[in-house]
Each structure stands twice: as C-alpha cells, then as structure tokens.
Scaffold this active site. Structure first.
Site, PDB file in Angstrom:
ATOM      1  N   GLU A 265       0.880  -1.084  -0.205  1.00 12.50           N
ATOM      2  CA  GLU A 265       0.028  -0.075  -0.042  1.00 12.50           C
ATOM      3  C   GLU A 265       0.937   1.267   0.015  1.00 12.50           C
ATOM      4  OE1 GLU A 265      -2.343   2.741   3.188  1.00 12.50           O
ATOM      5  OE2 GLU A 265      -2.893   0.518   3.311  1.00 12.50           O
ATOM      6  N   CYS A 302      -3.509   7.157   5.091  1.00 10.85           N
ATOM      7  CA  CYS A 302      -3.435   6.997   3.824  1.00 10.85           C
ATOM      8  C   CYS A 302      -5.014   7.143   2.931  1.00 10.85           C
ATOM      9  CB  CYS A 302      -3.354   5.381   3.725  1.00 10.85           C
ATOM     10  SG  CYS A 302      -4.215   4.312   4.803  1.00 10.85           S
ATOM     11  N   GLU A 393       1.266  12.915  -3.964  1.00 13.21           N
ATOM     12  CA  GLU A 393       0.707  12.913  -2.730  1.00 13.21           C
ATOM     13  C   GLU A 393       1.413  13.774  -1.716  1.00 13.21           C
ATOM     14  OE1 GLU A 393      -0.617   9.853   0.997  1.00 13.21           O
ATOM     15  OE2 GLU A 393       1.085   9.458  -0.633  1.00 13.21           O
TER      16      GLU A 393
END
Length: 525
Positions: A265, A302, A393
């Site tokens: 992830e 996340c 991100e």
C-alpha cells in the site's frame, strides 16, 4: 516491562551489530533510549531459517489452535497496559486517546481473524467426487483447498505504530492463513514495536507453537528490508509506506529466481467529487466535514482527502471560502517523524510555488519541533490535466481543489486520475445522473467508493476493501483491511485421486472440521 533495544528472533532476544536506530520524540526533538543496533544479513538468515522450519507444522495447526493463538496475541498486547500507549505517544507524538483506540483496533482485528479461522470458509473446500461411469469419459476424484503460501515478510508502517505494524493487519492475516511472519520494524517507533513483538513472542510460547512462527528485526536504511525480500524462503511481502519504498521491494521480489507477490500500500490522494446539487444545497456543511477530515491526525492517513473536484462558480467559491476559514482555524499538530515533516514541507512548498496554483488558506503555525501547518490550494482543471506532478501525494493536512468548467471536464479529470484507495461523492438526489455517469470510471480507479461521507476511518470488517489500482497498491485484486485480507497469503491446491488416509482433514468425506464445502457443485454448510 523493560525495553531492551533487542531484535526478537524466534524465542531469543538478539543484539545487532550494525548502525544504531534511535527513536525521536517528534514533539520535542528528544532522542529516546534505548538504542536499537541494526541487524545484518546474518540475522535475516537466522529468522528466515526458523520461519521455514516452522512452516509445515504451523500451517497445519488446527483451526481452533490457530484461532486461540491469535486471541492470545490480543490478550498479551492488552496486558502490556499503559506502558504501550506511553511509549507510543513518546515515539510518535500522537495523543494518548489515538493510541488507545489503535490498540483496540489492533486487538479487534486479531480477534476478527480468529473468528475467520474458526469458520474455515477461507479454506474454500471444493469436492468433485469420482464419476467412473460417466460417458464419454469418467471423472477422477478431485478435491481442492487453500494452503498457506509460506513465510511472509511484513514491514511496519510509520503512521500506524500498532494497527499497521508488528501485530497489525498484515501480520494478523498472514498468521491466520498459516504463514510464519518475519517483521521488519519501523525505525520511527522501535520501542513500541519491541513491546508488541514480545507480546507475540509470549503467545507463541504459551500456545506451544514452533519458535520460528514469529521474529522481529530492525535495521536502518534498506539493507535489511531488501535482504528479507530477496531471501528464497520468504514467499510473500506485506508493506505499507512510500511509493518509492514499495516499488523498490517489488523490483527485488520480481528479480528473484522465484518471484513472489508484494502486497504494497503506497500512495493515494483520495479525491472528493463535489457534485453540483449537493454543493448548492449544503456547501457550508460539506466544507466543515472536509476540513475535519483533512486535519484529522495531522493528515497522516492513507485515506486523507488530498484532492477536491468540482464545477467552478459561486457555489465552489463559497465552499473554498468556508473550508479556508476552517483550515485557518485548525491548530498545527505534531507529525510522526522529522522525515515525514520534511517531506510534507517540501510538498506544500511545491504547491505554493507552482505558477498555476493559488493558496486559499494556511492553518495555524505550530510550536512543537515538527508541526503540520494545514493548507488549502486551488487550481484549474486544465493545469491539473497538463501537469502530472499535481497528482503527487502530499502526506499531511493539505489538499488541492480542482475547478472544472463543466461536467464533461469533471469526467476528464476523473479519467486521468491515478489509482486510489478511495473516491468520495458528495451528492444529493438531483446529482444521481451525474454520479451514474461517473461511476464506471470511479470503479476503475478506486477500491472504495463513498457517498456523503469522508474517507478517513477504515472499518475493520468483512466487506471492507482497503486497496486499489497502482499506485494506491501493488495489486488491486486484494485488500489489506478486513477478513478478505487472508486470501493474499493463500494458494489453492488440488488433490487428485488421493486415498482417504492421505487427504487433509478439510477434504475428507466426513467433513470432520465442519466447514462449508462445495460438493459436486452444490454448497453444503
């Protein structure tokens, strides 16, 4: 309980000989004791050898014994008491209530997997009895079950020192599947990791399991992690962290003589679509909820909403103004590590310095050593579509609003998104047609689609999907949260015409385990 600064290999506490790791209190900058001397390839070798030796015995433990083991880990973690949360607060800067909640989640998911193991549905038993008289060709007896892949390497995450760390979801699901686990503890919270590791170590001993069922290693840099993934005895990897870290492990895993799966992830900006009718009717309420989700935990989730997409106009202007006011009022929160803080500052500065991006609001400046000052920025869809860097991100409490000319441009932005963990629709009944047009694209882009909620907060349950297309994860077919996570560490085996005496218990005609089975195409419970 004394924190020793040691690695845990099987039932032994082992001191490393490599560069030392020191936890740092991110709120004060204080270096914490003890030092953790890093391991080397010798410790990787020992841990993997023990894991391989444990595998065949551990994977065939009874359903009840394995479930009891998972429950024992949860009980041992709870028995640590306040020391665990106190050390966690010192190493992460997170508030005590957050650590207590995360401990509850960690123990809850261990107990969830215990119930999954007992039920046995994960075995996916299928029996097709022999049909010797079938024409034109007879059928032999065929039986299938799932078995564990083998020893698994798990990498602790920086942002969840308990729930995605030593005894977190990857470890719980791998142990539930029957896989011994070697954890590479995160360098940001080694003391917390050791406390939890010792709890697992005690549970292994109390349950009479092979000592190689669990080990915990530490090491600075990438040497230990790369050596662990390259070791031929490791058969799968669970990872939560940066895109660069995940892709490096994927490359190592694929370069092996026997490639193995890496369940990583990595990166997600979790877009929120503000559809026109909802924005018109309740833009101020949406702004309030958005700001709360954005600033939760300094944005170090996340599933943090890092992108907002809407049609430009007075309603979007009002939303940006309201959200901006909320952001301006948000207090700075301590970030988890100096490194995460530095990366956040770089990401915010990248947005602030972009020629096509406008700063809408900044939160309050902090007084701790490593504060996250929230941010809200705005750009046009054309700029976003023409610059892939705007999809990068920013791990922390900053979000970018994309102003689109019309619904068609909203759909263009949706089509150009990278893979995501979540996508959220803020919508009213009048937005159903627009949402219906978007949905096929969103299904291709994300593992979880929300309506009128916020992505922060991931329920540990049977239906949850915490995964998505790359770069959200390395394998969009899986989830790292929820009971379906067990299937990452299993593979099917078919047994053809084996005598009853050789068949695993789950496949015998009498069904001694009492599990649900598909027999000759019909479900038997």
């Amino acid at each position: 309980m004394t924190i020793s600064g040691n690695m845990l290999i099987g039932q032994q506490a082992v001191s490393g000989q490599q560069a030392e790791i020191h936890a740092v209190n991110p709120a004060t900058g204080e270096t914490l004791s003890p030092a953790y001397a890093g391991g080397s390839k010798a410790e990787v070798e020992k841990a993997c050898a023990l894991a391989e030796a444990a595998f065949d015995a551990y994977r065939e433990t009874s359903l009840e014994d394995r479930a009891t083991f998972l429950e024992s880990i949860a009980s041992e973690i709870e028995a640590i008491g306040d020391q665990l949360t106190e050390r966690g607060v010192a190493e992460t800067g997170l508030p005590e209530a957050r650590l207590q909640g995360e401990r509850g989640r960690t123990c809850g998911q261990l107990r969830l997997f215990a119930s999954v193991v007992r039920a046995g549905e994960w075995l996916d038993v299928r029996v097709d009895p022999a049909l010797p008289e079938r024409e034109p060709m007879p059928r032999v007896d065929l039986r299938q079950r799932h078995i564990a892949l083998g020893p698994v390497a798990v990498f602790g995450a920086s942002n969840f020192p308990l729930a995605f760390s030593v005894a977190g979801g990857d470890t719980a699901s791998a142990l539930a599947a029957g896989c011994p686990v070697v954890v590479k503890g995160h360098s940001a919270h080694p003391g917390t990791s050791e406390l939890v590791g010792r709890a697992i170590q005690r549970a292994v001993k109390a349950c009479g399991l092979p000592e190689g069922t669990f080990s915990l290693l530490f090491g600075s840099g990438r040497e230990i992690g790369q050596a662990l993934v390259a070791d031929p005895r490791i058969q799968a990897v669970g990872f939560t962290g940066s895109r660069s870290g995940g892709t490096a492990l994927m490359a190592t895993a694929q370069a092996r003589p026997q490639p193995i799966p890496v369940y990583a992830e990595m990166s997600s900006i979790n877009p929120v679509f503000l559809l026109p009718e909802a924005l018109k009717a309740r833009g101020d309420k949406i702004a309030e909820g958005f700001a709360a989700s954005l600033s939760m935990g300094a944005g170090q989730f996340c599933t943090n909403p890092g992108l907002v997409i809407a049609i430009e106009g007075p309603e979007l202007d009002a939303f940006v103004a309201a959200a901006g006011e909320a952001v301006k009022g948000s207090a700075a929160q301590t970030m988890l590590t100096p490194g995460i803080h530095d990366a956040y500052e770089q990401g915010v500065n990248r947005l602030a310095g972009h020629a096509k991006v406008t700063e809408a609001a900044r939160g309050q400046a902090g007084e701790t050593a490593h504060p996250a000052q929230a941010g809200l920025f705005v750009t046009q869809a054309e700029a976003f579509l023409n610059d892939p860097a705007l999809q990068e991100e920013v791990f922390g409490s900053t979000s970018l609003v994309i102003a689109c000319a019309d619904v068609q441009e909203v759909r263009r932005v949706a089509a150009e998104l990278e893979g995501q963990l979540t996508i959220t629709l803020q919508m009213d009944d009048g937005d159903l047609d627009t949402a219906r047009q978007l949905l096929p694209t969103l299904e291709r882009k994300a593992g979880r689609i929300l309506a009128n909620g916020w992505p922060t907060g991931v329920e540990v349950c049977h239906a949850m999907v915490h995964g998505g297309p790359y770069p959200a994860t390395s394998d969009s077919r899986t989830t790292s949260v929820g009971s379906a996570a067990i299937f990452r560490f299993l593979r099917p085996v078919c047994y053809q015409a084996l005598p009853t005496g050789l068949l695993p218990e789950a496949l015998k005609d009498a069904n001694p385990l009492g599990v649900s089975r598909l027999v000759d195409g019909k479900r038997e419970v």
